[in-house]
Motif scaffolding. Structure first.
Motif, PDB file in Angstrom:
ATOM      1  N   ASP A  25      -2.950   2.974   2.539  1.00 55.34           N
ATOM      2  CA  ASP A  25      -4.031   3.509   1.652  1.00 55.34           C
ATOM      3  C   ASP A  25      -3.920   2.728   0.390  1.00 55.34           C
ATOM      4  O   ASP A  25      -5.079   2.209  -0.019  1.00 55.34           O
ATOM      5  N   ALA A  26      -2.912   2.535  -0.294  1.00 61.46           N
ATOM      6  CA  ALA A  26      -2.660   1.466  -1.386  1.00 61.46           C
ATOM      7  C   ALA A  26      -3.334   0.121  -1.122  1.00 61.46           C
ATOM      8  O   ALA A  26      -3.813  -0.702  -1.708  1.00 61.46           O
ATOM      9  N   LEU A  27      -2.704  -0.286   0.225  1.00 57.08           N
ATOM     10  CA  LEU A  27      -2.872  -1.714   0.529  1.00 57.08           C
ATOM     11  C   LEU A  27      -4.375  -1.999   0.550  1.00 57.08           C
ATOM     12  O   LEU A  27      -4.907  -3.056   0.264  1.00 57.08           O
ATOM     13  N   ALA A  28      -5.179  -1.064   1.346  1.00 53.30           N
ATOM     14  CA  ALA A  28      -6.396  -1.190   1.424  1.00 53.30           C
ATOM     15  C   ALA A  28      -7.514  -1.439   0.094  1.00 53.30           C
ATOM     16  O   ALA A  28      -8.419  -2.027   0.261  1.00 53.30           O
ATOM     17  N   THR A  52       1.665  -8.112  -6.770  1.00 53.64           N
ATOM     18  CA  THR A  52       0.727  -6.980  -6.596  1.00 53.64           C
ATOM     19  C   THR A  52       1.317  -6.108  -5.246  1.00 53.64           C
ATOM     20  O   THR A  52       1.236  -4.859  -5.400  1.00 53.64           O
ATOM     21  N   LEU A  53       2.025  -6.782  -4.325  1.00 54.52           N
ATOM     22  CA  LEU A  53       2.513  -6.022  -3.343  1.00 54.52           C
ATOM     23  C   LEU A  53       3.842  -5.256  -3.431  1.00 54.52           C
ATOM     24  O   LEU A  53       3.912  -4.039  -2.936  1.00 54.52           O
ATOM     25  N   PHE A  54       4.728  -6.230  -4.512  1.00 54.94           N
ATOM     26  CA  PHE A  54       5.975  -5.081  -4.695  1.00 54.94           C
ATOM     27  C   PHE A  54       6.132  -4.828  -5.974  1.00 54.94           C
ATOM     28  O   PHE A  54       7.192  -4.031  -6.101  1.00 54.94           O
ATOM     29  N   GLN A  91       8.164   0.886  -6.374  1.00 54.19           N
ATOM     30  CA  GLN A  91       6.952   1.153  -7.203  1.00 54.19           C
ATOM     31  C   GLN A  91       5.673   0.351  -6.456  1.00 54.19           C
ATOM     32  O   GLN A  91       4.687   0.645  -6.809  1.00 54.19           O
ATOM     33  N   GLY A  92       5.917  -0.506  -5.718  1.00 57.44           N
ATOM     34  CA  GLY A  92       4.892  -1.522  -4.925  1.00 57.44           C
ATOM     35  C   GLY A  92       4.351  -0.804  -3.837  1.00 57.44           C
ATOM     36  O   GLY A  92       4.705   0.255  -3.550  1.00 57.44           O
TER      37      GLY A  92
END
Length: 302
Positions: free
Chosen positions: A108-111, A121-123, A84-85
Motif C-alpha cells: 500500500d505504501a509503495l503504491a 524513498t524505498l528504504f 521505517q521504509g
C-alpha cells in the motif's frame, strides 16, 4: 602480450560470470549478465515494477561480489533492511553460481510513491550488510554500512571503501521488455600493493593506476551492458583495449538456486522441542512451511 580483439557476436557468456584482470594496473573485475535465471527468481512472486527492478539489481550485485570468493561451499549474502521504509527487507545470496532472493515490502505504501521511487524513498534510513562465508564459522566475515547513495551499486562501493578499504567501481543496468526482465553489471577493483596473510599492507583510494582504471570502467553505458549482440569479453576489450594485457577468466554459470526441501525443513524443525512443534501444527497435524524465496509450501509430518 596484447590480447586479440574479440569480435562482437551473439552473447556466449549469457548467464555467466566473466572475470578479468589487468596485470599492469594491479586491477581485477567481474562482469555478468542475467536473463532467464533472473526471470525465474522474479516469477516466484508477483512483484510490482519498482520491486522487480530493485531485486534484479541486487541479484546482479550478488553475482559480481559472490564470484570474488573461492570454494564450492562459499556463499555471499547481501541484506538491506530498515524499520521505517517501504521496503522492510531485501535478501539475496550467491553460492557456486546459484542465486536466490526476495523482498518484503509494504504494498500500500509503495503504491503511493509513483513509478520510479528512489532508494532513500524505498528504504528510509536503512543499512546494507554483506556477509562473506568461506565455508566455516572461522572464515565468515561481515561488513555493515548505511544504505546511502542513488542505488544499491553505490552502497556496495561504500561497503568496499569502508569495510575492505579496496577502491571499487560498480555499474548495474536493468531493463524490462516483452521478453521479461534482464540485468547486467560490471565491477572493477584495485588490488592492494602487497599482502601478508590476511593483512592488507597498502591500498590507496587515489592510486594513479586505479584512477586510470576507474575512468575507463566508468565510461561504460547501460545500453552496452545490456546489449546481447556485444559479448561480455568484447565489452571488456572495448573498455580496456589500450592496456598491454587483459586476462579473461570465465566463471560460474548462473542459475536460480533455492535450497529449500522437505528434508531441509525436517532437519531444522527436528531441533525444536516437541511442545513448540505441537504449536506449529495445523488441525490436520501437519506443519506447513512456506519458502520466502521460491514461494512454495512444504507439508512437514514431524
Amino acid at each position: 602480450m596484447r590480447q586479440q580483439t574479440p569480435q562482437a557476436k551473439t552473447e556466449i557468456y549469457a548467464d555467466q560470470v566473466l572475470g578479468f584482470t589487468l596485470p599492469a594496473r594491479n586491477a581485477r573485475g567481474r562482469a555478468a549478465r542475467l536473463g532467464e535465471p533472473l526471470r525465474e527468481v522474479l516469477a516466484a512472486h508477483d512483484y510490482p515494477a519498482p520491486i522487480k527492478h530493485l531485486l534484479a539489481e541486487a541479484l546482479v550485485l550478488a553475482a559480481l561480489l559472490g564470484s570474488l570468493i573461492k570454494g564450492e561451499k562459499s556463499q555471499l549474502t547481501m541484506q538491506a533492511q530498515t524499520e521505517q521504509g517501504v521496503v522492510r527487507l531485501l535478501v539475496v545470496d550467491y553460492r557456486g553460481g546459484e542465486l536466490r532472493g526476495y523482498v518484503d515490502f509494504d504494498g500500500d505504501a509503495l503504491a503511493e510513491l509513483g513509478a520510479n521511487p528512489s532508494l532513500s524513498t524505498l528504504f528510509g534510513k536503512g543499512y546494507l550488510a554483506i556477509t562473506f562465508d568461506v565455508g566455516s564459522e572461522a572464515n565468515r566475515y561481515q561488513g555493515i554500512v548505511p544504505l546511502e547513495g542513488e542505488s544499491l551499486a553505490e552502497a556496495c562501493e561504500s561497503y568496499f571503501a569502508q569495510s575492505e578499504q579496496v577502491p571499487t567501481l560498480v555499474r548495474v543496468a536493468v531493463t524490462s521488455n516483452e521478453m521479461g526482465c534482464s540485468a547486467a553489471g560490471l565491477l572493477a577493483q584495485h588490488l592492494p600493493d602487497g599482502e601478508e596473510g590476511r593483512e592488507r599492507l597498502h591500498a590507496r583510494m587515489d592510486h594513479p593506476e586505479w584512477e586510470h582504471v576507474a575512468i575507463l570502467a566508468a565510461s561504460i553505458r547501460h545500453e552496452e551492458l545490456l546489449d546481447p549482440a556485444l559479448s561480455m569479453d568484447a565489452l571488456i576489450w572495448r573498455l580496456f583495449h589500450e592496456e598491454d594485457e587483459i586476462r579473461i577468466q570465465p566463471g560460474a554459470q548462473l542459475e536460480k538456486g533455492c535450497r529449500c526441501s522437505i528434508e531441509h525443513y525436517e532437519q531444522v524443525l527436528s531441533q525444536f522441542p516437541e511442545a513448540e512443534r505441537a504449536e506449529m501444527r495445523g488441525e490436520n497435524g501437519v506443519i506447513t512451511v512456506d519458502c520466502a524465496f521460491c514461494s512454495k509450501n512444504f507439508p512437514i509430518m514431524l
